[in-house]
Write an enzyme that holds these catalytic residues in place. Structure first.
Site, mmCIF file in Angstrom:
data_model
loop_
_atom_site.group_PDB
_atom_site.id
_atom_site.type_symbol
_atom_site.label_atom_id
_atom_site.label_comp_id
_atom_site.label_asym_id
_atom_site.label_seq_id
_atom_site.Cartn_x
_atom_site.Cartn_y
_atom_site.Cartn_z
ATOM 1 C CE1 TYR A 199 98.983 -2.228 -7.385
ATOM 2 C CE2 TYR A 199 100.063 -3.794 -6.684
ATOM 3 C CZ TYR A 199 99.040 -3.497 -7.097
ATOM 4 O OH TYR A 199 97.901 -5.432 -6.883
ATOM 5 N N GLY A 336 101.486 -17.828 -0.979
ATOM 6 C CA GLY A 336 100.670 -17.414 -1.060
ATOM 7 C C GLY A 336 99.115 -17.942 -0.577
ATOM 8 N NE ARG A 337 98.276 -18.783 -6.477
ATOM 9 C CZ ARG A 337 99.065 -19.511 -7.729
ATOM 10 N NH1 ARG A 337 97.425 -19.808 -8.533
ATOM 11 N NH2 ARG A 337 99.815 -20.071 -8.199
#
Length: 389
Positions: A199, A336-337
């Protein structure tokens, strides 16, 4: 700033015949002045469940409250500028309505007994599309994303971004600071500046996306300038103890190609190590790589390590990798997951219960509760039987 303190694991509430050895991930910890229930951090995960204008929803409040047993929650990426929006239905934080939406999320987690929350601030840069944001994306240089991007009408070819001028840079830096103030007003303990995963801030760092010849391009010193200026502005606005930094050295997502990773990140860390920031969040942390040891040694404060896990999540959700990172100098471990698919991940690690599998590419763009708030938690009976010998 000192590293996060670790206290000895207490005896679990379950029977002493418990067959699963206590995990150091479950020991109480600290982040600055914050006492954390454990060493587990819920990593920021973009789930595209916000309203069209970027306002957090009641469904999101439910989702985060379900996962309130994490020691620290870092809420998903929120854009500080309308032109920085990446995909449809992601969160934002540049209006009063955005602030109020996030305030309801923080209140829900607090009501569920949760600990502190940080909010990730992310500007997409070239990762965006006019059909999504209403703006031509802007970036350090006019180099387009070399792939299609998700938009409200499906995947489309990325457009050539507008190269940021100095006024754009100053305005963007100020926008990060303004969003940080809004985050604190909404009840967050702090913010995470996203300089990773391809990003905008990462685009300034990487040579293939930053072809500038001014003070923000060329040398390593120049390419780290934008991230450093954003960190300084945010720290000035809300305090360094409320300001975290996320990096992903060597990550090629979103068309990033670094040619000098081994020089770039030590320089970035050296430039910001003495500022008493809340933490450094290292994505895909691998203790077998020399750069991990260099960055750990160079960073004097709290290191949150997100373990490098395969595309197919291990059966333990990353527990073994996380425990190894703690042994190799990390202070906290971000998953995270595993948290996405297991709202009660802490209880499952404590009891040795199997984890829910992650469903169908994480169901990012579907909206609604499916693959979001409908992952099952353990029943009291199941948890009890798992904890008995």
């Amino acid at each position: 700033m000192t590293h996060t303190e670790t206290t000895p694991e207490t005896t679990p509430e379950a029977s002493p015949k418990k067959t699963t050895a206590p995990s150091p991930l479950l020991a109480p910890a600290r982040l600055g002045a914050h006492r954390l229930a454990n060493h587990l951090v819920m990593a920021p995960l973009t789930r595209n469940r916000a309203e069209h204008d970027g306002t957090a929803t009641p469904l999101m409040a439910e989702y985060y409250a379900q996962r309130a047993t994490a020691g620290l929650i870092i809420a998903e990426a929120s854009t500080p500028h309308a032109e920085g929006q990446t995909y449809p239905n992601i969160t934002a934080l540049h209006t009063d309505r955005h602030t109020e939406g996030w305030r309801q999320v923080v209140k829900a987690v607090d009501a569920a007994g949760g600990g502190p929350m940080f909010l990730q601030l992310q500007h997409g840069g070239r990762v965006g599309h006019p059909d999504t944001s209403g703006y031509v994306p802007m970036a350090p240089s006019a180099v387009p994303l070399p792939e299609t991007i998700h938009t409200p009408t499906g995947r489309q070819q990325a457009v050539v971004p507008r190269e940021m001028d100095l006024a754009d840079i100053r305005r963007t830096v100020a926008g990060f600071a303004a969003a940080a103030r809004r985050a604190v007003d909404a009840g967050f303990a702090g913010v995470e500046v996203h300089s990773a995963n391809g990003y905008l801030l990462h685009q300034f760092l990487a040579g293939n996306t930053n072809r500038r010849t001014d003070a923000y391009g060329g040398s390593v010193e120049n390419r780290i300038r934008f991230t450093t200026e954003v960190l300084d502005a945010v720290a000035d606005a809300i305090g360094p103890e409320r300001t975290g930094l996320r990096i992903s050295p060597g990550n090629t997502v979103n068309g990033i190609a670094e040619t000098d990773t081994e020089l770039l990140y030590p320089a970035l860390i050296e430039a910001n190590a003495g500022k008493d920031l809340a933490y450094l969040h290292l994505v895909f942390a691998d203790p077998d790589q020399p750069l991990y040891a260099r960055l750990r040694a160079a960073w004097p404060g709290t290191l949150i390590a997100n373990p490098a896990l395969p595309a197919e999540l291990p059966a333990d959700g990353g527990r073994a990798a996380g425990e190894r990172l703690l042994a190799e100098g990390a202070d906290l471990v971000a998953l995270g997951r595993a948290f996405l698919a297991n709202p009660d991940l802490v209880a499952r690690i404590r009891t040795g219960a199997p984890l829910n599998p992650v469903r169908d590419k994480y169901l990012m763009y579907t909206g609604g509760p499916t693959g979001y708030t409908d992952y099952p938690a353990l029943t009291a009976a199941t948890a009890g039987s798992r904890s008995q010998g």
